[in-house]
Structures are given as C-alpha cells and as structure tokens.
Design a protein around this motif. Sequence first.
Motif, PDB file in Angstrom:
ATOM      1  N   UNK A 177      -1.579   1.376   1.286  1.00 55.26           N
ATOM      2  CA  UNK A 177      -0.423   2.149   0.863  1.00 55.26           C
ATOM      3  C   UNK A 177       0.584   1.315   0.408  1.00 55.26           C
ATOM      4  N   UNK A 178       1.345   1.632  -0.598  1.00 56.73           N
ATOM      5  CA  UNK A 178       2.617   0.853  -1.445  1.00 56.73           C
ATOM      6  C   UNK A 178       3.342   1.693  -1.806  1.00 56.73           C
ATOM      7  N   UNK A 179       4.575   1.915  -1.415  1.00 62.02           N
ATOM      8  CA  UNK A 179       5.741   2.523  -2.127  1.00 62.02           C
ATOM      9  C   UNK A 179       6.460   1.734  -3.338  1.00 62.02           C
ATOM     10  N   UNK A 195       6.455  -3.377  -4.849  1.00 66.37           N
ATOM     11  CA  UNK A 195       6.816  -2.558  -3.638  1.00 66.37           C
ATOM     12  C   UNK A 195       6.664  -3.261  -2.528  1.00 66.37           C
ATOM     13  N   UNK A 196       6.966  -2.497  -1.625  1.00 66.00           N
ATOM     14  CA  UNK A 196       6.355  -3.045  -0.094  1.00 66.00           C
ATOM     15  C   UNK A 196       5.229  -2.447   0.412  1.00 66.00           C
ATOM     16  N   UNK A 197       4.227  -3.007   0.845  1.00 67.27           N
ATOM     17  CA  UNK A 197       2.929  -2.416   1.535  1.00 67.27           C
ATOM     18  C   UNK A 197       3.304  -1.922   2.660  1.00 67.27           C
ATOM     19  N   UNK A 198       2.990  -0.476   2.897  1.00 68.21           N
ATOM     20  CA  UNK A 198       3.451  -0.109   4.247  1.00 68.21           C
ATOM     21  C   UNK A 198       2.065  -0.152   5.239  1.00 68.21           C
ATOM     22  N   UNK A 199       0.835  -0.299   4.546  1.00 67.96           N
ATOM     23  CA  UNK A 199      -0.209  -0.477   5.375  1.00 67.96           C
ATOM     24  C   UNK A 199      -1.562  -0.817   4.853  1.00 67.96           C
ATOM     25  N   UNK A 200      -2.511  -1.467   5.407  1.00 66.76           N
ATOM     26  CA  UNK A 200      -3.702  -1.952   4.580  1.00 66.76           C
ATOM     27  C   UNK A 200      -3.834  -3.196   4.068  1.00 66.76           C
ATOM     28  N   UNK A 201      -4.732  -3.474   3.037  1.00 65.85           N
ATOM     29  CA  UNK A 201      -4.896  -4.469   2.208  1.00 65.85           C
ATOM     30  C   UNK A 201      -5.375  -4.008   1.149  1.00 65.85           C
ATOM     31  N   UNK A 256       1.090   3.708  -4.568  1.00 67.42           N
ATOM     32  CA  UNK A 256      -0.139   3.340  -5.098  1.00 67.42           C
ATOM     33  C   UNK A 256      -1.185   3.429  -3.632  1.00 67.42           C
ATOM     34  N   UNK A 257      -2.289   3.729  -3.604  1.00 66.32           N
ATOM     35  CA  UNK A 257      -3.018   4.017  -2.402  1.00 66.32           C
ATOM     36  C   UNK A 257      -4.504   4.110  -2.536  1.00 66.32           C
ATOM     37  N   UNK A 258      -5.205   3.708  -1.482  1.00 65.67           N
ATOM     38  CA  UNK A 258      -6.693   3.763  -1.507  1.00 65.67           C
ATOM     39  C   UNK A 258      -7.297   5.079  -2.187  1.00 65.67           C
ATOM     40  N   UNK A 259      -8.165   5.038  -2.818  1.00 64.17           N
ATOM     41  CA  UNK A 259      -8.635   6.039  -3.655  1.00 64.17           C
ATOM     42  C   UNK A 259      -8.809   7.416  -2.538  1.00 64.17           C
TER      43      UNK A 259
END
Length: 635
Positions: A177-179, A195-201, A256-259
């Motif tokens: 997840x990226x804001x 943006x800053x990635x909040x989690x994951x890769x 932007x997030x995993x589908x």
Amino acid sequence: MIIATAGHIDHGKTTLIKALTGVNADRLAEEQRRGMTIDLGFAYGRRNGLDLAFVDVPGHERFIRNMLAGVSGVDAVLLVVAADDGVMPQTREHLEIVDLLGLDQGVIAITKADMVDADRLTEVELEVSSLLASTGLRNSPIQPVSGITGLGLDELTDHLRNLAPETSLQSADKAFRLAIDRVFTIDGAGLIATGAAHSGQVSVGDSLRVMPSGSLVRVRGLRAHDKPVTTAGRGQRIAINLTGVGRDEIGRGDWLAAPHLDLPTDRLDIRLRATQPLRHWDAIRFCHGAAVHEGRLALLETKSITSGETALAQLVLGGPVQAVHGDRFVLRNAGNITTVAGGTVIDPFSPKRGRAKPERLALVRQLADLDLIDGAIAELTATRNGFDLSLYSIGRGISPDTQAELADGLPAVTIGGSLIDQDRWTSLKTEITEFLSRYHQEHPDKAGAGRAELADIGKSAGLSGPAFEAVINRLVSNRHLGRAGSAIALSGHKPRLAPADQKLWKTCETLFAGAGLRPPRVRELAEELGLEPKVTERFLNRCVGAGLVLKVADNRYFPPLVLNRLGLIASELDTETQGAFTVRDYKDRSEIGRNLTIELLEFFDRTGLTHRSGETRRLKRSPEELFSTGENPET
C-alpha cells in the motif's frame, strides 16, 4: 528510513535539509522566490555513511493540509525549533499532529544555534523538553545545530542513525500500500506517482490498483529514495512509473495497493483521542494518507467528549476510502481550521446497523488491541452468520499467502465462503443429526425433511437463511447428509413405501425413463396404471414424500434426475446469455414445447433455481443443489 520535518514557518527546516543532503527541497519557483515552503519537498542524500530521505513540509498554518500529506507513512520526525524564536504556534500544532499520528521516533533540532548565546540555548531546550513531556517524542534527543555554519550536523546525523534500527522493520505478511502525494509525467517515461510505502513490497511488472477508483495499472519502473530499483517497499519513498491509467484518473490522496485490496469503504470503526470538545454527529474532515475526506463522527459510547478523552466512534464518510486496521489519521473540524482529534482505524468495514449494540461494542474494544490471529478468533467467536475471512484479511491489509496461513490455523470449519467456530459447528451438526433421526423414525415413508422443517434449528442458532443453507450444503458435501429432490436426510436413509406403492412405482419408473425430458401427465400415467386420475395423483404425492418425484404443475410430476438435466440447460443458457435467457431460448434448446417450458420455468422460479426479471431469467442456484437424485425406496 523516511524522515519528515515539522515546525514553525521560517525556522530553517529547508536550510537544515540542504545542509544534510546538499538538496534544496523547495522545488517550486514561487517557494524559492519567497523563501517559504508551500508544498511538499523531497531530498535524498548520504551523510557519514547514512542514507537519508526527507519529506520537507510547509510550516505556515495555511498549508497544514500539505503538512498532513507529508507526514503520512513516514518513519520518524525531525522537529525543528529556531533558537531565536523558540516554540511557536505551528511548532505546537505540528507536534500535536505528529503525536496524534503515533510518531514516537524523532530528533529535535534547535536551529540557528550560532545566532544565540548559551543561556538562550539552554532556555529553548528547557522549553522544548517541557513541550515534549506529554508526547511520544518525550525521550527524543535535542541537538543544537546551524545549517549555515555546520554546527552540530555530525551529532544530528548520529542521532538519526540511532533511529534506523527501530524504523526500518519490514512486515512480510502485509500487502503493498502506498499513499500517493504527487503525480506528474516525464517525457519518454510517462506517468509517475510518488509516495511513502505504508506496507508490503512492489516489483517491476506487478499489477496494482488505484484506490478508491479501482483502476488496474502495471508497474513499468521503480525508484526508491531517488535510485532505480526492481523492488521497493515499506520504509521507502517510491516513485512508480505506471501504465494503464491517464493523468486525470489519479492524483494526490489516492492509494496504490495490491489488487486484492480493491474494496473501498465509507464507514470505519475507530478509536480516537480528542484535542477539542466533540459531540455525536459532528461534521469533520478525515485526514488519512495524503487525502482529506468530509464526513460525520458517530460517537458510540457517549454523546460528547472533551479534550484529552479517548472514545470509540464510527466515521461515516461522504465517499469511499482505502483504509485498513491500524491506519493512523487526524480529524480536523468542518472548516479545516483546527485539529480536533486523531486516532487509529479498528475496523474499516463497520456495519450500518447495530453499531452501538453492546455485543458490537464489546467486539470493537477487543479488536482495537488484538493482533492478527487473536483478532480473527474474536471475530470468529462473535460472528453468528459465519466469519468472512476474506473481508477480515482485506481489512487487515494482509497478503493472500498470509490469509491462507491464517485460515489453516483457525479453529473453524469452512461453510460457503465463511467460517464457523469449531465448537459451534459441532453443536449444529449434532442438533441437525438428532432432528433428522427423530424425523426418519416418525416418517419412515418420506425421503427426508424439507428446508422449512429444518429452518427452526438455524433460527435458534441465530443463523440467517443463507448461512444455515451453507451449513446444510457443507454437511451434504462431506456425505453426512444426503438430498433426495428438495428433501434433506441422514446419509444412507432410504424411505419405505408400502408394498403396493412399490409395485406401482416400478411401473412408473419405467414410464418416466422412456419419456426423456417430457414425463407423462397424470392422466397419461393413470391410463397406463389402470387407475383413476385422483388415485394416481394421491400415489404420486406419496412418491413426492419419498423423494422420487417433484410436483412441477397440477398435472405434472418429474423425477429429480430429469429436473437436474433440465436445470443444467438453464445453467448453460445463463452462461451464454450472461444471465438473461428467455422462454424462447429455453424452448428451442430443450425442445419440450412452449406450454411445458412455461410451466417448468415457473417451477424453477418458485424453487429458487431461477429469478425472473421482465421477460428474461437468470440462474440463482445450481441444479445439483436443488435436484439431487435420491436412492430407490426400500423393497
């Protein structure tokens, strides 16, 4: 490690970043002309062996929205206080926002230290220490510096280095997840979102979704901390080169997030801490990620709270957002003038009804503090109609692999798309078994109990109709129960017709088998059996009870096997017409004639196989589920 600046206007934030990285974070011409940060600035550099990534936020109160976007998803904060001015209004407001967002890793830089004497420095340090005492930054180091002379920069770098081990942890179980805080195009490359990635890769070639719109995009290229990479993730500022979306379809505030996280929401259960008095149903602005959303605050335990109090609440927003459990946020008043609260998302998919019922509040209180596994167990135990693990997993922002591991470890049984607690499942199975055992003893000539006769068990267990049907389907699939037409029976049960009826049925069975998809009418059967039509009809009704036939119309009875085959024709047409087949479509495919087609389709509507809308129909359930074939009665 991503570090956001915070502090009052003209306290030297941008100058300090330039001294540390060599980069002027004021990228806009107006910012450089006025000497004032207006929008977010970004700077990357390496000092004394430490890689640094800064988000420079504006200090002026008019640009507080930009400041909020800048501190979303960062690891630490660099709070800047000028030695000559000391603590100022935006120092306090920025610190309040940082604290509400849960940022407890940081360094305090006393800038312009070369412009004051030692006594003044001591005075400002004491003032800052007092200000920090009630916040998460209370144990943060305070370092006097000068962006002009270089005073204290090496010591400041060492303090920042000490933060790195605590702020660079990756979480492999989380989905990406990226804001988004900036979108632009580059000639020859195309669309870039940062943006800053909040989690994951994320990796080059991956598919992502723009949220909350749901647009599917592909990652064409990546830069992390201004360097080209093939994979990037949490703890990094990322620039993503995207394909599949236009410039006007994506912007600051989107995610932007995993589908698989493609499920926006407009109701969230939260825990908040107020910094201003709040009342139930106050209009608020929900500052989350880099976006601001209008909405209402529904307090769940009281009608009002005062500054400093914590409370459970539900946010009812004016539009969809992408949020997961644990996300931090800030609430501003409706005019976006004052920060009124901050807190944490507990459940991003809170219910529209019953939000303040005691049992719901008890669950929300639990979920606020429970980790992934214990939270799932709490939901599983509390949810009466089956626990939706997929929805829970999206709400926790976890990866599909982690969801699969979670499912394997839960004390639960899968029914339909939901889970039921193992103890509850055992109790339901026992109750259904005992009911059917009694039923078979009392009605040995019947194939089994109807759904209506079993429904009371589901109601007493607090299950909805679909949830109880899923329980029955699971018991049928594991062969504990069986179906004979629409009747439900214990596996192995055989209805016992009277000897005379058994003899008649053998003749009828031969007649039905030779008729294909057009079973004979009651009058035709009566002639073959040498009986009066009324006597034949009473016999056929006893066969209905034994699960051998179903009554389709006043003068027609069909064996389940034939209905199953006719139902499969409806299923084929449903697929071919995308859920809009007509009487003519069915007549032409089945070749059973128009009158019988109409009678049959009306029967399918009554039994729930199909749903009619105007002149078309769509399939609602599978033919196998409704028209399973039973065994012959005992002879």
